[in-house]
Design an enzyme around this catalytic site. Sequence first.
Site, PDB file in Angstrom:
ATOM      1  N   ASN A  12       8.673  17.668 -47.103  1.00  0.00           N
ATOM      2  CA  ASN A  12       9.551  16.329 -46.729  1.00  0.00           C
ATOM      3  C   ASN A  12      11.372  16.450 -47.035  1.00  0.00           C
ATOM      4  OD1 ASN A  12      11.250  13.727 -46.724  1.00  0.00           O
ATOM      5  ND2 ASN A  12      10.558  13.535 -48.972  1.00  0.00           N
ATOM      6  N   GLU A 168       2.638  10.316 -55.522  1.00  0.00           N
ATOM      7  CA  GLU A 168       4.644  10.992 -56.441  1.00  0.00           C
ATOM      8  C   GLU A 168       4.337  10.661 -57.686  1.00  0.00           C
ATOM      9  OE1 GLU A 168       5.779  13.669 -53.203  1.00  0.00           O
ATOM     10  OE2 GLU A 168       7.227  11.441 -52.944  1.00  0.00           O
ATOM     11  N   GLY A 174      11.828  15.352 -57.701  1.00  0.00           N
ATOM     12  CA  GLY A 174      12.904  16.245 -57.785  1.00  0.00           C
ATOM     13  C   GLY A 174      13.785  16.977 -59.048  1.00  0.00           C
ATOM     14  N   SER A 212       8.481  17.941 -57.671  1.00  0.00           N
ATOM     15  CA  SER A 212       8.123  19.860 -58.596  1.00  0.00           C
ATOM     16  C   SER A 212       7.096  20.421 -57.829  1.00  0.00           C
ATOM     17  CB  SER A 212       8.793  19.169 -59.942  1.00  0.00           C
ATOM     18  OG  SER A 212       9.814  18.431 -59.991  1.00  0.00           O
ATOM     19  N   GLY A 233       8.949  18.595 -51.702  1.00  0.00           N
ATOM     20  CA  GLY A 233       9.971  18.227 -51.462  1.00  0.00           C
ATOM     21  C   GLY A 233      10.833  19.446 -51.181  1.00  0.00           C
ATOM     22  N   GLY A 234      11.726  19.331 -52.532  1.00  0.00           N
ATOM     23  CA  GLY A 234      13.034  20.637 -52.490  1.00  0.00           C
ATOM     24  C   GLY A 234      12.300  21.537 -51.834  1.00  0.00           C
TER      25      GLY A 234
END
Length: 258
Positions: A12, A168, A174, A212, A233-234
């Site tokens: 994402n 999630e 994050g 994370s 994500g990141g």
Amino acid sequence: MGRVRSYLIAGNWKMHTLRAEAVDLARRVAEHARSVPAVRVMVAPPFPWLLPVAEALAGSPVALGAQDVHWERKGAYTGAVSPEMLKDAGCEYVIVGHSERRQYFGETDETVFRKLQAAISVGLRPVLCVGETLDQRQAGWTLKVIRRQLWGALEGLTPPAAFTIAYEPVWAIGTGVPAHPEQAQEVHAFIRAEVARIWNASVGLHVLYGGSVTPDNVEGFLRAPDVDGALVGGASLKAEAFCTILDIAQNLSAGRSG
Ligand code: PEP
């Protein structure tokens, strides 16, 4: 509830990347994905980059996803993007109900339901996101919150042949503070059981963990029996990190059977 044994690893990208970065990242993931044939891979770039990313992924096994969708087919909904537009842009997947949509854009279980219904009606594969806040976890409400989100989103939908849910925990997104794999396993098993109660039908269900995830911790999650992959994500914004996650999933795939 049907078991889906291949891992799905989804990236994402949120509101990150400019066009050239998005295309470069997509090309690198597409190139690497050929060496992880047992893993299903999806990336969800920002809306304006769907077309150039679709082009960069062409001929590769990487699926394209969107980060959100509107529930109407067309009309006076300024700023919104319809399910058919996403299909036309080459999307196979769409993320629905991400906690950032719920937190910043007023997404509710009702709008999530409508978006899922609309996405499924045009043949998109939704990735429904659910998860509790830190306050809710500390109050002991985790499973109650997940149950409410699942019933609100899924009850009344015609069960599709295949469906994806991402657990999630909001406090893990994050933050650099992932859940413990045992916490994920508990919620994933609960999600599987709850979806079986809601739909009472055989659905090929992928339950992903998100929050994370990095190359350093993904193995612990993927080894949990009810974890079928990850929503990243990141770490999905760095080709090297994301490709390492794909390699780890590929290596663990051999151990998944039945
Ligand atoms: C996400 O965007 O769904 C997510 C899990 O982000 P991160 O991996 O950065 O925590």
